[in-house]
Design an enzyme around this catalytic site. Sequence first.
Site, short mmCIF file in Angstrom:
data_model
loop_
_atom_site.label_atom_id
_atom_site.label_comp_id
_atom_site.label_asym_id
_atom_site.label_seq_id
_atom_site.Cartn_x
_atom_site.Cartn_y
_atom_site.Cartn_z
N SER A 9 0.84 -1.20 0.00
CA SER A 9 0.00 0.00 0.00
C SER A 9 0.88 1.25 0.00
O SER A 9 1.91 1.31 0.67
CB SER A 9 -0.98 -0.03 1.18
N GLY A 49 -0.44 4.62 0.37
CA GLY A 49 -1.22 5.77 0.85
C GLY A 49 -2.07 6.36 -0.26
O GLY A 49 -2.70 5.62 -1.03
N GLY A 74 -2.16 4.97 -3.87
CA GLY A 74 -2.79 3.70 -4.22
C GLY A 74 -2.02 2.50 -3.69
O GLY A 74 -1.60 2.48 -2.53
N GLY A 110 -5.72 0.44 5.50
CA GLY A 110 -5.01 -0.80 5.15
C GLY A 110 -5.85 -2.03 5.45
O GLY A 110 -5.82 -3.02 4.71
N ASP A 111 -6.61 -1.97 6.53
CA ASP A 111 -7.45 -3.13 6.92
C ASP A 111 -8.53 -3.38 5.85
O ASP A 111 -8.87 -4.53 5.56
CB ASP A 111 -8.12 -2.88 8.27
O1 LIG Z 1 -0.94 -1.20 17.26
P1 LIG Z 1 -1.33 -1.96 16.01
O2 LIG Z 1 -1.94 -3.29 16.32
O3 LIG Z 1 -0.24 -2.02 14.99
O4 LIG Z 1 -2.45 -1.09 15.28
C1 LIG Z 1 -3.66 -0.85 15.95
C2 LIG Z 1 -4.51 0.07 15.11
O5 LIG Z 1 -3.90 1.34 14.87
O6 LIG Z 1 -4.75 -0.53 13.85
C3 LIG Z 1 -6.08 -0.28 13.42
C4 LIG Z 1 -6.03 0.45 12.11
O7 LIG Z 1 -5.35 -0.28 11.15
C5 LIG Z 1 -6.75 0.49 14.52
O8 LIG Z 1 -8.06 0.04 14.69
C6 LIG Z 1 -5.89 0.26 15.72
O9 LIG Z 1 -5.93 1.27 16.69
#
Ligand SMILES: O=P(O)(O)OC[C@@]1(O)O[C@H](CO)[C@@H](O)[C@@H]1O
Length: 310
Positions: A220, A222, A225, A251-252
């Site tokens: 990814s 940003g 794209g 990203g999720d």
């Molecule tokens: O601390 P990690 O586990 O790397 O990231 C956690 C987090 O930033 O990732 C999600 C967004 O991708 C949020 O819901 C959450 O707060």
Amino acid sequence: MAIATVTLNPAKDRTVFLRKFRPGQVNRAEGEHLAPGGKGINVASFLGDYGVREVYALGLIGEEDMGLFRSAMEARGVGHMFTPLPGRVRENIKLSDLAEMTVTDVNLPGPRWDPSHLEALMGDLKRCPCRVVVISGSLPPGCPEDTVARLVEESKRMGRLTIVDTSGEPLRLALEAVPHGVKPNLAELSEVLRLPEGPEGILQGVRRLREMGIGLVALSLGADGAVLSSPQGTVLVRPPKVTPITTVGAGDAMVAAMALGIHSSMELWETARLACAFSLCAITRIEEPRVEPSAVRDFMDKIRISEVEG
Ligand SMILES: O=P(O)(O)OC[C@@]1(O)O[C@H](CO)[C@@H](O)[C@@H]1O
């Protein structure tokens, strides 16, 4: 067969909207938004929002917040198999600067756990009737750095296809276990593979992941794209210009589309377009549902895709 997501370190995300973020000064908020999150929880939520049935969220959840996480999943038709931990889930602060359109993340470490909790989660994963397993996010303090790699190996032994989205040493070790899919951003991948700067670094990073035997790579970039690559080729997917409300979960959303692409045997270009559209939905809407089928369809038409020399 279902898609399962594993979140070892979930979070409650408190997004605080500021007209302009001034570090070191008193900042008065315009508003706030609280939502159950953590990377794998977000992936499961986005799939549920999109109407995908047979999605399970697994993870280690502080028992005092169990109700919040269960009801968030149930509201979207997502199944859950959560392992309870004592206490609460960590709260992560997301400072959203409305003038600059930036988000500053303050992520807390998360609660203590012990090996019995991980064994319980492994047991749930074995019982979960899934074909695709997404393992996302950071590890709680003290959790061995090879935990994601172990989950990948276990899942592969059970004949499942895994997607990994983590960073640092857990990512490096997980890559050695050769997951089916991986979605780092450029900074995360450069840290692990020590890539040169610029376009050469992007292409080299993707190529090296594919040479390791990873079937579906999404890097990814940003607002620029993402580059996606599989045995079908390598494509650059470019989003239209939008005004983001948040970047949390961008990203999720991409990972959610990858999981769906793998699950439904989509072509690479189709997965790439869907991944970009999911991500655009996530950054332009903070209220649930964030990934609506009609909004995904609208964005799909505005996304540009081109083939890249791999
Ligand atoms: O601390 P990690 O586990 O790397 O990231 C956690 C987090 O930033 O990732 C999600 C967004 O991708 C949020 O819901 C959450 O707060």
